[in-house]
Design an enzyme around this catalytic site. Sequence first.
Site, PDB file in Angstrom:
ATOM      1  N   ASP A   1      -3.047   2.413  -5.996  1.00  0.00           N
ATOM      2  CA  ASP A   1      -1.982   2.461  -4.985  1.00  0.00           C
ATOM      3  C   ASP A   1      -1.932   1.237  -4.080  1.00  0.00           C
ATOM      4  O   ASP A   1      -1.330   1.290  -3.018  1.00  0.00           O
ATOM      5  CB  ASP A   1      -2.117   3.730  -4.145  1.00  0.00           C
ATOM      6  N   GLU A   2      -2.545   0.126  -4.494  1.00  0.00           N
ATOM      7  CA  GLU A   2      -2.654  -1.018  -3.598  1.00  0.00           C
ATOM      8  C   GLU A   2      -2.667  -2.319  -4.367  1.00  0.00           C
ATOM      9  O   GLU A   2      -3.320  -2.401  -5.417  1.00  0.00           O
ATOM     10  CB  GLU A   2      -4.010  -0.967  -2.906  1.00  0.00           C
TER      11      GLU A   2
ATOM     12  N   ASP B   1       0.865  -1.188   0.000  1.00  0.00           N
ATOM     13  CA  ASP B   1       0.000   0.000   0.000  1.00  0.00           C
ATOM     14  C   ASP B   1       0.901   1.237   0.000  1.00  0.00           C
ATOM     15  O   ASP B   1       1.689   1.432   0.923  1.00  0.00           O
ATOM     16  CB  ASP B   1      -0.879  -0.038   1.263  1.00  0.00           C
TER      17      ASP B   1
END
Length: 397
Positions: A107-108, A14
């Site tokens: 973003d993960e 993350d």
Amino acid sequence: MSAGTALTPILHVDMDAFYASVMTRDRPDLQDVPVIVGGGYRGVVLSANYLARRSGVRSALPMTRARRLCPEAVVVAPDYPTFETVSASVRENFRQVTPLVEVLSLDEAFLDVRGAGRRLGDPVEIAERLRSTIHDEQGITCSVGVAASVSVAKLASRRAKPDGVVVVPPDAITSFLHPLDVGELWGVGEKTQAMLHRLGLITVGDVAHTPVRTLQRALGDHLGRHLHELAWGVDRRVVSARNVGVFGGGDPDKSMGAQETFGRDTDDREVVLREVLRLAARVTTRMRVAGVAGRTVALTVRFADFTTITRSRTRAEATDVTQEVYATATELYDALGLQRARIRLVGVRVEGLVPRSSVHRQLVLGEPEHGWSDADRAVDRAVGRFGKAAVQPASLL
DNA sequence: TCTGGGGTCCTAGGACCC
DNA sequence: TCTGGGGTCCTAGGACCC
């Protein structure tokens, strides 16, 4: 490889304050000041750096409140193309570790590194190497949770923030989970948390020690059982490279939509329908690029008091034609019979998407042979050659 | 100037069919 | 005919996630 970490092959990676980190990485002037990414009229916070968070700024907060909480913050507009570029590079870093990458968002991602051990070391070594690679190449930091299952890995990465790694070995799962607030569980939002708190269930441990039937009565069969399992660290969900959502290579989208909040509320049918046309055009253009069509058209209307309704209609045949989606959305709007209601937002969504190639349209008597569909394709070609501004539906000019 | 935009999944009721 | 019951589709709303 140690026995402990071989049993924890799931990584949840993350990025730390992703949008804010990307917007500030080349800006020495923004290193030591609170930064909020967002803005725009009637907007919300997309991301904030850790200095701004110290003042209570969080994503999804209305910008007005964020500015009040942190008046000294610098507000920066988001740069989505750059976010996409950085995200693509990071995904490439992931894929060099394992093909089993499940991308959750820009973003993960989850990584299953079961098969990478011999080549790359144990999961913690892999996590640390990824972190330094990403930092060196992109100038941003990330945090990694390492565990035996996706749900625990996801919680662990939150504990690792910012810029860290947290491993939860199998024999530590319940001691890790049970002290957490129920709201930490993936799938428990504000409402469910409040409901559980009302029942006196504050921690994950409380949920774990509540009979499944009780949870099911309060939350429904599915969610009740699911939360009970999560509370014991039971999670059969696997990392699936197919479940990549909006990004390439995975399952196709099930619906596509667009919505827009007006700069100021309106009760003018013409204004609303002009926006509906714009949204229908945006959605169907994306559908044609993706090669999909859909039968169900849904219209969303949000009123000034924020109450929101949706109305949908399923057409006889799937379509990707702007004018057909617009026509159905207009019928739905007119069927509302609104009288001077102040409207804040409208949205258009097409559901039940299938590959366009699987749609064989019945020829309707009287339908022109080259109708709206050909018009759309001509528009698509012109947009492709000259850009979006070149062609718009006539009523948008 | 309180509250974006893109999605997914679940629930529940009614229609309809067998 | 003391009214069962399952499966599927459609619609509306709600919760949740990033």
